[in-house]
Design an enzyme around this catalytic site. Structure first.
Site, PDB file in Angstrom:
ATOM      1  N   HIS A 276      30.206 -47.544 -16.085  1.00 53.74           N
ATOM      2  CA  HIS A 276      29.050 -47.782 -16.963  1.00 53.74           C
ATOM      3  C   HIS A 276      27.813 -47.795 -16.064  1.00 53.74           C
ATOM      4  O   HIS A 276      27.454 -48.810 -15.487  1.00 53.74           O
ATOM      5  CB  HIS A 276      29.197 -49.109 -17.718  1.00 53.74           C
ATOM      6  CG  HIS A 276      30.316 -49.104 -18.708  1.00 53.74           C
ATOM      7  ND1 HIS A 276      30.329 -48.276 -19.804  1.00 53.74           N
ATOM      8  CD2 HIS A 276      31.475 -49.815 -18.755  1.00 53.74           C
ATOM      9  CE1 HIS A 276      31.438 -48.467 -20.504  1.00 53.74           C
ATOM     10  NE2 HIS A 276      32.154 -49.400 -19.887  1.00 53.74           N
TER      11      HIS A 276
ATOM     12  N   ASN B 257      41.626 -52.165 -14.327  1.00 55.68           N
ATOM     13  CA  ASN B 257      40.426 -51.474 -14.789  1.00 55.68           C
ATOM     14  C   ASN B 257      39.235 -52.433 -14.690  1.00 55.68           C
ATOM     15  O   ASN B 257      39.355 -53.608 -15.030  1.00 55.68           O
ATOM     16  CB  ASN B 257      40.652 -51.055 -16.253  1.00 55.68           C
ATOM     17  CG  ASN B 257      39.548 -50.188 -16.824  1.00 55.68           C
ATOM     18  OD1 ASN B 257      39.222 -49.134 -16.283  1.00 55.68           O
ATOM     19  ND2 ASN B 257      38.972 -50.631 -17.936  1.00 55.68           N
TER      20      ASN B 257
ATOM     21  N   GLU C 182      39.087 -56.338 -15.895  1.00 59.19           N
ATOM     22  CA  GLU C 182      37.960 -57.187 -15.465  1.00 59.19           C
ATOM     23  C   GLU C 182      38.373 -58.596 -15.045  1.00 59.19           C
ATOM     24  O   GLU C 182      37.804 -59.581 -15.512  1.00 59.19           O
ATOM     25  CB  GLU C 182      36.900 -57.239 -16.591  1.00 59.19           C
ATOM     26  CG  GLU C 182      36.405 -55.858 -16.979  1.00 59.19           C
ATOM     27  CD  GLU C 182      35.496 -55.836 -18.217  1.00 59.19           C
ATOM     28  OE1 GLU C 182      35.170 -56.912 -18.752  1.00 59.19           O
ATOM     29  OE2 GLU C 182      35.128 -54.726 -18.650  1.00 59.19           O
TER      30      GLU C 182
ATOM     31  N   GLU D 106      35.489 -45.125 -18.364  1.00 56.57           N
ATOM     32  CA  GLU D 106      34.514 -45.529 -19.389  1.00 56.57           C
ATOM     33  C   GLU D 106      33.108 -45.065 -19.029  1.00 56.57           C
ATOM     34  O   GLU D 106      32.141 -45.811 -19.160  1.00 56.57           O
ATOM     35  CB  GLU D 106      34.520 -47.066 -19.568  1.00 56.57           C
ATOM     36  CG  GLU D 106      35.882 -47.651 -19.876  1.00 56.57           C
ATOM     37  CD  GLU D 106      35.858 -49.166 -20.111  1.00 56.57           C
ATOM     38  OE1 GLU D 106      34.773 -49.732 -20.348  1.00 56.57           O
ATOM     39  OE2 GLU D 106      36.943 -49.782 -20.065  1.00 56.57           O
TER      40      GLU D 106
ATOM     41  N   ASP E  95      29.501 -43.836 -18.958  1.00 53.61           N
ATOM     42  CA  ASP E  95      28.285 -43.491 -19.697  1.00 53.61           C
ATOM     43  C   ASP E  95      27.116 -43.766 -18.756  1.00 53.61           C
ATOM     44  O   ASP E  95      27.250 -44.482 -17.773  1.00 53.61           O
ATOM     45  CB  ASP E  95      28.148 -44.226 -21.039  1.00 53.61           C
ATOM     46  CG  ASP E  95      28.424 -45.712 -21.001  1.00 53.61           C
ATOM     47  OD1 ASP E  95      28.193 -46.347 -19.946  1.00 53.61           O
ATOM     48  OD2 ASP E  95      28.874 -46.270 -22.023  1.00 53.61           O
TER      49      ASP E  95
END
Length: 390
Positions: free
Chosen positions: A260, A224, A181, A289, A291
């Site tokens: 996400h 990432n 990030e 990651e 979801d």
């Protein structure tokens, strides 16, 4: 041709011959067995369903925000949780247990207990590990963020941390999120809230990759981030930076999208195109990651339409990764809502994982399983045809 990676268990071969759940009951041993919501039979495992060079992972709950919750550490104390974790997945990522505040709580002290336990668990269960994360603006310990260090000291602290942590797990971690990030949503470097970039300049990012590579030459090293699923200002910034670093010979191996997602927003339909452009640079790509959170009705129980939309988002993300040769690693950020980070950080949103609090599988779980089986079958057919040609 998918790049060859650490061999995952040969379980996948067992799943290759299985037709999809939509096939006839006679042909499919798993037909009619959806009734057992807690089944971990081989035909019902994500890792067995996957093509044999494709890993399906999850975050290992613990550390971080879990410390404020009213339950004991999930990975350490929840046996049911560990059972599903070992059976369903061929890759694991520590959710918080390798982040700075957890693994390096004081300048002269590391706490490797939880990270060691996860790596040992992975070895026992024939899983690969994604290391997460080495250079980030968040979840840093107070001694670091509030310390009064010279540039030389700060640079040495980072070098020593990366060398120590990556070196400890050399040969045991398949991929590392080296820089996490580092851009904001406008595609600008985080020159204020990232201590490393603010104090040491953007060149420190390249150094982090070099130090990680020296500490473990076999590990694949990744950038990432979130909100980089589609082609946008943020993913463009990574695309430009990575080209620049590769030209300088910096050992960058991969680019990963966190995923996400929220059903509030449309699905990032250009995900596959975006992964392809990084693939064309010679990089591995990964979903790390995933979801899919949603706004729940008053009752707290989602509608059938909400569950289907969620399943669709999961499935489309997986399909995009499977469609790109170098995308060999697909990780969901936790698998049970019981330990999800989402309600803690997004008020009113939840139900983001593929299993409920009590490990019942949602349509999203079956969407992933069936999509993996389909991909494995197609892979098998291709190999079969190739074999007969020669």
């Amino acid at each position: 041709m998918r790049s060859i990676r650490f061999a995952t268990v040969a379980l996948a071969t067992a799943a290759l011959a299985l037709p999809l759940a939509t096939g006839s009951a006679a042909a499919d041993p798993s037909a009619g067995k959806e009734a057992a919501p807690h089944s971990n039979a081989k035909f019902d495992r994500l890792r067995s369903a996957a093509p044999d060079d494709f890993v399906v992972g999850t975050a290992v709950a613990g550390g971080g925000h879990h410390l404020e919750q009213d339950y004991p550490d999930p990975f350490t104390y929840d046996r049911e949780y560990r059972k599903v974790l070992g059976r369903q997945f061929s890759s694991v990522s520590p959710e918080n247990q390798m982040k700075w505040d957890y693994i390096h709580p004081e300048r002269d002290r590391y706490d490797f207990g939880q990270a060691d336990a996860i790596v040992e668990f992975a070895e026992r269960n024939k899983q690969v590990v994604r290391g997460h994360t080495l250079l980030w603006h968040s979840q840093n310990p107070a001694w670091l963020e509030q310390g009064d260090f010279s540039q030389e000291e700060l640079r040495e602290i980072l070098r020593e941390h990366i060398t120590t942590v990556v070196g400890r797990y050399a040969g045991k971690i398949q991929q590392w999120d080296v820089a996490n990030e580092i851009f904001d949503d406008q595609g600008k470097l985080r020159t204020q809230d990232n201590i490393w970039i603010r104090e040491l300049g953007p060149g420190i990012v390249a150094d982090a990759f070099r130090w990680a590579h020296e500490a473990d030459p076999k590990a694949k090293l990744f950038f990432n981030d979130y909100n980089v699923e589609g082609v946008n200002a943020k993913s463009d910034a990574y695309y430009a930076l990575i080209q620049d670093l590769l030209e300088q010979g910096v050992p960058v191996d991969g680019f990963s999208v966190q995923g996400h997602l929220s059903t509030r927003y449309g699905f990032p339909g250009d995900l596959e195109d975006n992964l392809r452009r990084f693939d064309a640079l010679g990089l591995e790509t990964a979903v790390t990651e995933l979801d899919v959170r949603m706004d729940l009705p008053e009752s707290g129980v989602p509608t059938e339409a909400q569950e289907q939309k969620q399943a669709d988002y999961y499935q489309r993300t997986l399909e995009a990764c499977l469609a790109v040769d170098g995308c060999n690693s697909f990780t969901i950020w936790g698998f049970t809502d019981k330990y999800s980070w989402v309600p803690v950080f997004f008020e009113g949103e939840g139900f983001a994982n593929v299993m409920t609090d009590d490990y019942e599988r949602k349509p999203a779980f079956y969407a992933l399983r069936d999509t993996l089986k389909e991909a494995a079958r197609e892979d098998d057919c291709k190999k079969h045809h190739k074999h007969h040609k020669h």
